[in-house]
Write an enzyme that holds these catalytic residues in place. Structure first.
Site, short mmCIF file in Angstrom:
data_model
loop_
_atom_site.label_atom_id
_atom_site.label_comp_id
_atom_site.label_asym_id
_atom_site.label_seq_id
_atom_site.Cartn_x
_atom_site.Cartn_y
_atom_site.Cartn_z
NE ARG A 1 -7.84 -2.86 -4.24
CZ ARG A 1 -6.93 -3.59 -4.63
NH1 ARG A 1 -5.93 -3.75 -3.38
NH2 ARG A 1 -6.61 -4.24 -5.72
CG HIS B 1 -1.18 -10.09 -13.11
ND1 HIS B 1 -1.25 -11.01 -14.11
CD2 HIS B 1 -2.31 -9.65 -13.25
CE1 HIS B 1 -2.50 -11.17 -14.71
NE2 HIS B 1 -3.12 -10.35 -14.16
CB CYS C 1 -7.17 -7.42 2.33
SG CYS C 1 -6.43 -5.95 1.92
N GLY D 1 -2.78 -3.70 3.30
CA GLY D 1 -2.64 -4.40 2.07
C GLY D 1 -1.01 -4.76 2.30
CB THR D 2 0.65 -7.24 4.27
OG1 THR D 2 -0.14 -8.42 3.90
CG2 THR D 2 0.03 -6.88 5.63
CG ASN D 3 0.46 -8.46 -1.36
OD1 ASN D 3 0.70 -9.39 -0.53
ND2 ASN D 3 -0.58 -8.68 -2.09
CG ASP D 4 1.40 -2.25 -2.93
OD1 ASP D 4 2.50 -2.59 -3.58
OD2 ASP D 4 0.65 -1.82 -3.82
#
Length: 520
Positions: free
Chosen positions: A267, A100, A471, A405-408
């Protein structure tokens, strides 16, 4: 000549021009000379100096007294956003590049150091080893190196409007022409202010508007908390949802005005319960939503299907904003993205509900704004789970675009907790050669990249013209952008202050691809 100039300009030169830096060798004579305290994760570039403030209340108190501050926290949540926006810099003891604190700091151009594991936060100060730093002590940080120092240093500032030299701006214009038709650079922007900054820095639209971030300002978080916690049988539910619609309608209207003529991808709510219900007034109701693994719990489309009235309220707000902008003579262009989908039935149910809410809303508004809005916005999904990659052909029957969503997706592909493994696993793995790079900083082309390639192949077998992009935070990383160009993605979306570097990296990747083709 233009191609050569684009190829020779370094991305870090562009980024350096966007962020404050330390004036070499300077510090106030009234304080201790800067001494290195700890090195953490370089989470958001730039330099900052100010008084240490432990937690949000300390930030508010010290800022009210006219001080510049550095927020110190174990980690941050949406409840800390007001204080984060007032801080010159941020230091957290935990959290990786997709935490965050890191994501908010990069979005706002605030220097940040995360995952500084030696920092132990207490109520009135923090410890690093046997050194105690009290609230109000001057400290400095360099978000480009991850260093946190005791003492202050003079900082040279970079202000919007004066961010890029004429020469750099001209080269970036050439870069845009080189990348045109191959790779668009969009921005992750959640507010009109973010969007205006992104547009000024060359973004070609908003690839990700995280609607949960629209509730982060003071007084806003309670709106979404009440909407989530309200019971379907309570008479207050309608009032809570109406308040949500009003707040988001106004936010969407401002965002669409800032991006008039450019596409904005909205989103729907993706709020991890542990973040958004922290400190909720109704603690008993909030306890019912408590989860052992919140990042894998009731998030994204799951919340939208379990509490359909919340997504319906968001769609209603967006439809009203589009209608109002059209009636005012604007040119709003929107897409709606459904997050965290894993099954085709989830997406089909969500898409049906979106269209129904959109249609019902337009029946209630001034006809001046209806005609051009009657066509449904494009509906797509964020690809964040490996299962979504495997069933991409079935998702494509509903999805008109896919956004990775490449973070998750990285987190789930590796089985890494993106907030917990940075110093404990990633750093020693990279140092020991077990990983070539940090997969949360640069896209893992061998694993996550293969999932992306599989998704595109399967989705295009059903919908050949499906639009696709990245993204996640990888959208601003040059090596990840190079992968995106080679993979045939249509766009990358990144934090506003990463947009100029992404524009350059996209053109350089296109040039490298052209060189390879010529050599073959």
């Amino acid at each position: 000549m233009q191609a050569q100039a684009v190829a020779e300009l370094r991305v870090d030169e562009v980024l350096d021009a966007l962020h404050p830096s330390f004036a070499s060798g300077t510090h106030s004579a009234a304080t201790i000379s800067p001494t290195l305290l700890v090195t953490g994760l370089a989470a958001s570039p730039g330099a900052a100096s100010g008084l240490a403030a432990i937690g949000s209340q300390a930030v508010l108190d010290l800022v009210a007294a006219g001080n510049q501050v550095i927020l110190i926290a174990t980690e941050t949540t949406p409840a800390d956003v007001a204080a984060m926006g007032l801080s010159a810099g941020i230091v957290t003891a935990r959290g990786g590049l997709a935490s965050h604190a890191a994501v908010v700091a990069r979005g706002w151009g605030i220097p940040a150091v995360c995952d500084a594991r030696e920092v132990i936060v207490e109520a009135e100060g923090f410890w690093v080893g046997d050194v105690h730093i009290a609230n109000g002590t001057p400290i400095s940080l360099d978000g480009s190196t991850g260093e946190v120092m005791l003492g202050d240093r003079e900082v040279t500032s970079a202000a919007p409007g004066e961010l890029l030299s004429t020469a750099i701006s001209e080269v970036l214009g050439w870069a845009d022409r080189i990348a045109a038709g191959r790779m668009a650079v969009l921005a992750n922007a959640d507010t009109a202010a973010d969007a205006l900054t992104a547009r000024r820095l060359g973004a070609q639209g908003v690839g990700l508007c995280r609607t949960e971030h629209m509730f982060l300002e003071p007084g806003r978080l309670e709106i979404v908390q009440r909407a989530i916690l309200s019971s379907k049988d309570m008479s207050s539910t309608r009032a809570d949802l109406d308040e949500l619609v009003t707040a988001q309608r106004d936010d969407f209207s401002a965002l669409l005005a800032a991006m008039d003529g450019l596409c904005v991808t909205v989103r729907l709510l993706d709020a991890p319960m542990h973040e958004f219900l922290a400190g909720a007034a109704d603690a008993v109701a909030a306890q019912q939503w408590r989860e052992h693994n919140p990042m894998l719990g009731v998030r994204g489309v799951r919340l939208g299907l379990l509490r359909p009235e919340i997504y319906a309220a968001q769609v209603r707000a967006l439809a009203l904003a589009v209608s109002n902008r059209l009636a005012a003579g604007g040119d709003p262009r929107v897409e709606i993205m459904v997050p965290l989908v894993s099954t085709a039935s989830e997406l089909a149910a969500a898409a049906s509900a979106i269209r129904s809410a959109w249609r019902e809303t337009l029946e209630t508004v001034d006809r001046r704004g209806v005609a051009a809005a009657e066509a449904f916005p494009r509906i797509g999904t964020m690809i964040e789970t490996p299962r979504a990659c495997l069933v991409a052909d079935r998702l494509a029957s509903e999805a008109e675009f896919v956004s990775f969503g490449t973070n998750d997706l990285t987190q789930l592909a590796f089985g890494f907790s993106r907030d917990d493994v940075q110093s404990r696993v990633i750093e020693p793995y990279v140092a020991g050669g077990l990983l070539a790079t940090d997969p949360f900083a640069t896209l893992d082309s061998d694993g996550v990249g293969e999932l992306i390639a599989m998704t595109l192949q399967r989705a295009k077998s059903v919908r050949p013209d499906i639009r696709s992009g990245i993204c996640g935070e990888h959208g601003g990383d040059p090596d990840s952008i190079s992968f995106a160009v080679a993979a045939g993605l249509d766009y990358v979306s990144c934090s506003p202050y990463r947009v100029p570097g992404a524009r350059l990296a996209a053109a350089q990747a296109v040039l490298r691809g052209a060189d390879v083709m010529m050599s073959e």
